[in-house]
Design a protein around this motif. Sequence first.
Motif, PDB file in Angstrom:
ATOM      1  N   SER A  11       0.911  -1.404  -0.067  1.00  0.00           N
ATOM      2  CA  SER A  11      -0.357  -0.036   0.001  1.00  0.00           C
ATOM      3  C   SER A  11       0.870   1.137  -0.264  1.00  0.00           C
ATOM      4  CB  SER A  11      -0.849   0.121   1.642  1.00  0.00           C
ATOM      5  OG  SER A  11      -1.525  -1.452   1.396  1.00  0.00           O
ATOM      6  N   SER A  12       2.133   0.973  -0.265  1.00  0.00           N
ATOM      7  CA  SER A  12       3.067   2.458  -0.454  1.00  0.00           C
ATOM      8  C   SER A  12       4.143   2.795  -1.602  1.00  0.00           C
ATOM      9  CB  SER A  12       3.722   2.274   0.749  1.00  0.00           C
ATOM     10  OG  SER A  12       4.512   0.950   0.797  1.00  0.00           O
ATOM     11  N   GLN A  71      -6.437   4.077  -3.778  1.00  0.00           N
ATOM     12  CA  GLN A  71      -5.665   4.831  -2.240  1.00  0.00           C
ATOM     13  C   GLN A  71      -3.887   5.832  -2.514  1.00  0.00           C
ATOM     14  OE1 GLN A  71      -2.595   2.925  -1.148  1.00  0.00           O
ATOM     15  NE2 GLN A  71      -2.447   4.176   1.325  1.00  0.00           N
ATOM     16  N   ASP A  96      -8.129   9.026  10.931  1.00  0.00           N
ATOM     17  CA  ASP A  96      -7.071  10.515  11.293  1.00  0.00           C
ATOM     18  C   ASP A  96      -7.981  11.370  12.142  1.00  0.00           C
ATOM     19  OD1 ASP A  96      -4.979  12.471  10.549  1.00  0.00           O
ATOM     20  OD2 ASP A  96      -6.555  12.871   9.895  1.00  0.00           O
ATOM     21  N   SER A 124      -9.298   7.102   2.305  1.00  0.00           N
ATOM     22  CA  SER A 124      -8.387   5.769   3.459  1.00  0.00           C
ATOM     23  C   SER A 124      -8.767   6.524   4.771  1.00  0.00           C
ATOM     24  CB  SER A 124      -6.702   6.502   2.793  1.00  0.00           C
ATOM     25  OG  SER A 124      -6.454   6.058   4.039  1.00  0.00           O
ATOM     26  N   GLU A 177      -6.271   7.302   6.420  1.00  0.00           N
ATOM     27  CA  GLU A 177      -5.243   8.492   7.340  1.00  0.00           C
ATOM     28  C   GLU A 177      -4.212   9.100   5.583  1.00  0.00           C
ATOM     29  OE1 GLU A 177      -2.259   4.990   8.552  1.00  0.00           O
ATOM     30  OE2 GLU A 177      -2.547   3.816   6.228  1.00  0.00           O
ATOM     31  N   PHE A 215       1.974   8.592   4.340  1.00  0.00           N
ATOM     32  CA  PHE A 215       2.481   8.090   5.486  1.00  0.00           C
ATOM     33  C   PHE A 215       4.151   8.275   5.222  1.00  0.00           C
ATOM     34  CE2 PHE A 215       0.543   4.527   4.730  1.00  0.00           C
ATOM     35  CZ  PHE A 215       1.179   3.797   3.975  1.00  0.00           C
ATOM     36  N   LYS A 244       6.268   2.265   7.931  1.00  0.00           N
ATOM     37  CA  LYS A 244       5.292   1.028   8.196  1.00  0.00           C
ATOM     38  C   LYS A 244       5.843  -0.456   8.273  1.00  0.00           C
ATOM     39  CE  LYS A 244       1.119   3.009   8.027  1.00  0.00           C
ATOM     40  NZ  LYS A 244      -0.325   3.232   8.123  1.00  0.00           N
ATOM     41  N   SER A 296      -0.187  -2.771   9.928  1.00  0.00           N
ATOM     42  CA  SER A 296      -0.622  -1.556  10.005  1.00  0.00           C
ATOM     43  C   SER A 296      -0.299  -1.052   9.258  1.00  0.00           C
ATOM     44  CB  SER A 296       0.432  -0.611  11.452  1.00  0.00           C
ATOM     45  OG  SER A 296       0.917  -0.344  10.396  1.00  0.00           O
ATOM     46  N   SER A 343      -4.736  -0.344   6.582  1.00  0.00           N
ATOM     47  CA  SER A 343      -4.699   1.164   5.885  1.00  0.00           C
ATOM     48  C   SER A 343      -5.087   1.222   5.013  1.00  0.00           C
ATOM     49  CB  SER A 343      -3.887   2.031   5.468  1.00  0.00           C
ATOM     50  OG  SER A 343      -2.822   1.051   4.526  1.00  0.00           O
ATOM     51  N   ASP A 344      -5.966  -0.326   4.233  1.00  0.00           N
ATOM     52  CA  ASP A 344      -6.481  -0.555   3.678  1.00  0.00           C
ATOM     53  C   ASP A 344      -8.265  -1.053   3.856  1.00  0.00           C
ATOM     54  OD1 ASP A 344      -5.155  -0.822   1.084  1.00  0.00           O
ATOM     55  OD2 ASP A 344      -4.254  -2.064   1.397  1.00  0.00           O
TER      56      ASP A 344
END
Lengths: 94, 489
Positions: free
Chosen positions: B133-134, B183, B278, B410, B412, B415, B420, B426, B430-431
């Motif tokens: 996810s990043s 996302q 958040d 999302s 949050e 990030f 992460k 974690s 996030s998904d």
Amino acid sequence: MVEKKEVLKISKLSRLLIEENKIDSFLKNFSEIIEYINLLDQADTTEIGKDEEIVEYSFRDDSEIEKLEVEDVVKNSAKVENNFFAVTKVIDEE
Amino acid sequence: MKSNLELLTIETIAEGFRNEDFKPSEVMEAFLENIKVKSELNAYIDTYEDDAVSKAAEFDKLFKEGREDLPILSGIPISLKDIFLVKDKICTCGSKMLSNYVSNYDSTVKKRLDDQGVIILGKTNMDEFAMGSSTETSYFGPTLNPWDHERVPGGSSGGSAASVAGRLAVASIGTDTGGSIRQPASFCGIVGLKPTYGRVSRYGMVAFSSSLDQAGPLTHNVRDSAILLDTLSGFDNRDTTSLKLAPTKCYEALKKNDFSPSEFKIGIPYDLLREGLDSEIDQSFNLLVAQLEKMGFKIIDVSLPSSKYAVAIYYIIAPSEASSNLSRYDGIRYGFNEESTPETLEEFYVKNRSAGFGEEVKRRIMLGTYALSSGYYDAYYLKAIKVKRMMQKDFNEAFKKVDCILTPTSPELPFKLGEKKDNPLSMYLSDILTIPANLAELPSISIPFSISSSNLPIGLQLTSNKLCEDTLLKVSSILEREVGFKSKT
């Protein structure tokens, strides 16, 4: 908590090697994830049947629609002999 | 009009070509220049500069001839996630395993873009095998968020999202298994659409989780998404899960502009939004809902009680399917080969797979193998399938009352890189808001709607019933016009 011997068994089944110095951190993360997944135990699924799901696949006629040349098919292989994929011997001579 | 060509959308560039305000080669030049200038974003794994330049020159001629039959996408520079095969080009899927893999054929997505005159700029970076996810799990290094280079662009289609937000492509095509289009679109302040499962053919798209994977566009606005969905959708007999339906006609429907907020009911699943958001996202979301009500939308509370299990279900089903799909990487027919001479074939597999796959991919293959292994199948896989069906029933009930379901995309803000890295769980969580649409096979879109105090984009997510992309995009276009923000650049 997932046990180390279980992870080693899974790694063997997956044909993946986890380096000795990484096993502990792997085990920690793996256990946390499994623990989270166990959340599903709280879901009451008694009303849901096993085979309710109907998947509709679309099949085409079994006829050739595209053809790849043998040379193209084997071009990504590291070891090719006479247009065949070459592998380590799998049958013992004994 | 020759400066800032890269700031335009599909629609406005197409218009510019036809009015002879600028030529395809000028637009192409602007994008290729931008790709070089912003190379530190690491949005692309491969670019096709020579092909792109010569194709743009061909379109210069066609437009000069005043050809009126050219499709709207003619000469438009678009990027593709490096998960779609393009004949004779490398397709890495973000992995060392496929770092030298040359495709033998074109994916249907690529073919359909070709047919409409799209010029492919290159292949974008992604989490390895779309697992992440990043975009940090890519073998080719992370992609940076164009809004803040210390932050991730989201994932797994992070390279695609950064290429659009950073103006390195007019639009991009990504894939979404648990939120991998929406996302990153949210994190990069653009629009990302995941169509109904089966809408877009997956022929020639590297498989991750076959019951969930779906391709879709990342764009600057909703209309551009509609144009690309209309282009990519439609039955393909090369994909057994392809729906036997004609292509969508969403763009025409949007252009008519004959719809208003009072026609639509929007559901808010507050039970899903009670915790973990958040605070700034929570605040701006509540303001948004109040604003929509004022605009004339009917706002209705809906309940999706089983969606709290979505991440748990996903992390059984997706890894299970991945463990099977990725068993094909044996290092023999294609894929990374260590060129050692092991004693046994099994040793050969283990060596190549262990060296070719990254840590996250290994973890997921092993999670899947665990869930499917003897003694656990009923407890994990079958249970997950059942809870998934409960979740689908919740959605069916909700769509009896509403046209769309609204949440933030999302929980949050984008990030920081590395934040992460050592905590996969974690990252998975996030998904939580995007996964339900994949499990229920629903179309779902992320649209930018607010900017945080730290100057980061916040996206809203709309989800509609199966095959209701037309409704989804109509509501989206109203929201975009009324509450969206203009892109950063």
